[in-house]
Design a protein around this motif. Structure first.
Motif, PDB file in Angstrom:
ATOM      1  N   UNK A  34      -6.570  -6.232 -16.147  1.00  0.00           N
ATOM      2  CA  UNK A  34      -7.737  -6.935 -15.605  1.00  0.00           C
ATOM      3  C   UNK A  34      -8.242  -6.270 -14.323  1.00  0.00           C
ATOM      4  N   UNK A  35      -7.333  -5.902 -13.422  1.00  0.00           N
ATOM      5  CA  UNK A  35      -7.737  -5.212 -12.192  1.00  0.00           C
ATOM      6  C   UNK A  35      -8.240  -3.805 -12.506  1.00  0.00           C
ATOM      7  N   UNK A  36      -7.580  -3.120 -13.449  1.00  0.00           N
ATOM      8  CA  UNK A  36      -8.039  -1.781 -13.843  1.00  0.00           C
ATOM      9  C   UNK A  36      -9.466  -1.822 -14.343  1.00  0.00           C
ATOM     10  N   UNK A  37      -9.744  -2.755 -15.245  1.00  0.00           N
ATOM     11  CA  UNK A  37     -11.068  -2.833 -15.867  1.00  0.00           C
ATOM     12  C   UNK A  37     -12.111  -3.464 -14.956  1.00  0.00           C
ATOM     13  N   UNK A  38     -11.645  -4.217 -13.956  1.00  0.00           N
ATOM     14  CA  UNK A  38     -12.556  -4.885 -13.035  1.00  0.00           C
ATOM     15  C   UNK A  38     -12.774  -4.077 -11.775  1.00  0.00           C
ATOM     16  N   UNK A  42     -10.968   1.626 -13.592  1.00  0.00           N
ATOM     17  CA  UNK A  42     -10.150   2.597 -14.325  1.00  0.00           C
ATOM     18  C   UNK A  42      -9.510   3.675 -13.471  1.00  0.00           C
ATOM     19  N   UNK A  43      -9.688   3.590 -12.141  1.00  0.00           N
ATOM     20  CA  UNK A  43      -9.181   4.636 -11.256  1.00  0.00           C
ATOM     21  C   UNK A  43      -8.202   4.058 -10.239  1.00  0.00           C
ATOM     22  N   UNK A  44      -7.092   4.744 -10.019  1.00  0.00           N
ATOM     23  CA  UNK A  44      -6.103   4.309  -9.035  1.00  0.00           C
ATOM     24  C   UNK A  44      -6.721   4.369  -7.638  1.00  0.00           C
ATOM     25  N   UNK A  45      -6.645   3.264  -6.877  1.00  0.00           N
ATOM     26  CA  UNK A  45      -7.222   3.266  -5.541  1.00  0.00           C
ATOM     27  C   UNK A  45      -6.400   4.071  -4.538  1.00  0.00           C
ATOM     28  N   UNK A  46      -5.185   4.413  -4.904  1.00  0.00           N
ATOM     29  CA  UNK A  46      -4.301   5.157  -4.002  1.00  0.00           C
ATOM     30  C   UNK A  46      -4.472   6.669  -4.113  1.00  0.00           C
ATOM     31  N   UNK A  47      -4.612   7.163  -5.341  1.00  0.00           N
ATOM     32  CA  UNK A  47      -4.657   8.621  -5.544  1.00  0.00           C
ATOM     33  C   UNK A  47      -5.909   9.101  -6.271  1.00  0.00           C
ATOM     34  N   UNK A  48      -6.672   8.168  -6.854  1.00  0.00           N
ATOM     35  CA  UNK A  48      -7.861   8.555  -7.606  1.00  0.00           C
ATOM     36  C   UNK A  48      -7.566   8.953  -9.040  1.00  0.00           C
ATOM     37  N   UNK A  49      -6.304   8.797  -9.459  1.00  0.00           N
ATOM     38  CA  UNK A  49      -5.911   9.179 -10.809  1.00  0.00           C
ATOM     39  C   UNK A  49      -6.278   8.147 -11.866  1.00  0.00           C
ATOM     40  N   UNK A  50      -6.175   8.575 -13.094  1.00  0.00           N
ATOM     41  CA  UNK A  50      -6.449   7.725 -14.256  1.00  0.00           C
ATOM     42  C   UNK A  50      -5.351   6.679 -14.411  1.00  0.00           C
ATOM     43  N   UNK A  51      -5.722   5.475 -14.778  1.00  0.00           N
ATOM     44  CA  UNK A  51      -4.762   4.407 -15.049  1.00  0.00           C
ATOM     45  C   UNK A  51      -4.623   4.242 -16.559  1.00  0.00           C
ATOM     46  N   UNK A  52      -3.401   4.468 -17.050  1.00  0.00           N
ATOM     47  CA  UNK A  52      -3.114   4.416 -18.480  1.00  0.00           C
ATOM     48  C   UNK A  52      -2.021   3.391 -18.752  1.00  0.00           C
TER      49      UNK A  52
END
Length: 82
Positions: A34-38, A42-52
């Protein structure tokens, strides 16, 4: 070996080791879908990486290789970093 962190760093939602609702980046920052899609888009707030989707450790392996119990929560909630 993955830590399998127990919660979403944004909203502190419980994410047990078997949860299909857990997502991670390559540094194992852990969030719920829910947080990823909201708020995170889709992006990690810490590193900017993809969330899978986080892999599920087979129940038979959890006894020897338990999931982490250390909860991490971002102070003030999550804001997109990138």
């Amino acid at each position: 070996m993955l830590e399998l962190r127990p919660n979403c760093e944004c909203c502190d939602r419980d994410l047990p080791p078997e949860s299909p609702e857990a997502v991670i980046c390559s540094f194992e920052c852990t969030f719920c879908v829910d947080c990823r899609d909201g708020v995170l888009g889709g992006t990690c707030p810490n590193c900017g990486g993809e969330l899978v989707r986080r892999p599920v450790r087979p129940a038979g392996k959890l006894e020897k290789f338990p999931a982490s119990t250390v909860r991490k929560v971002k102070a003030g909630g999550c804001q997109p970093a990138f």
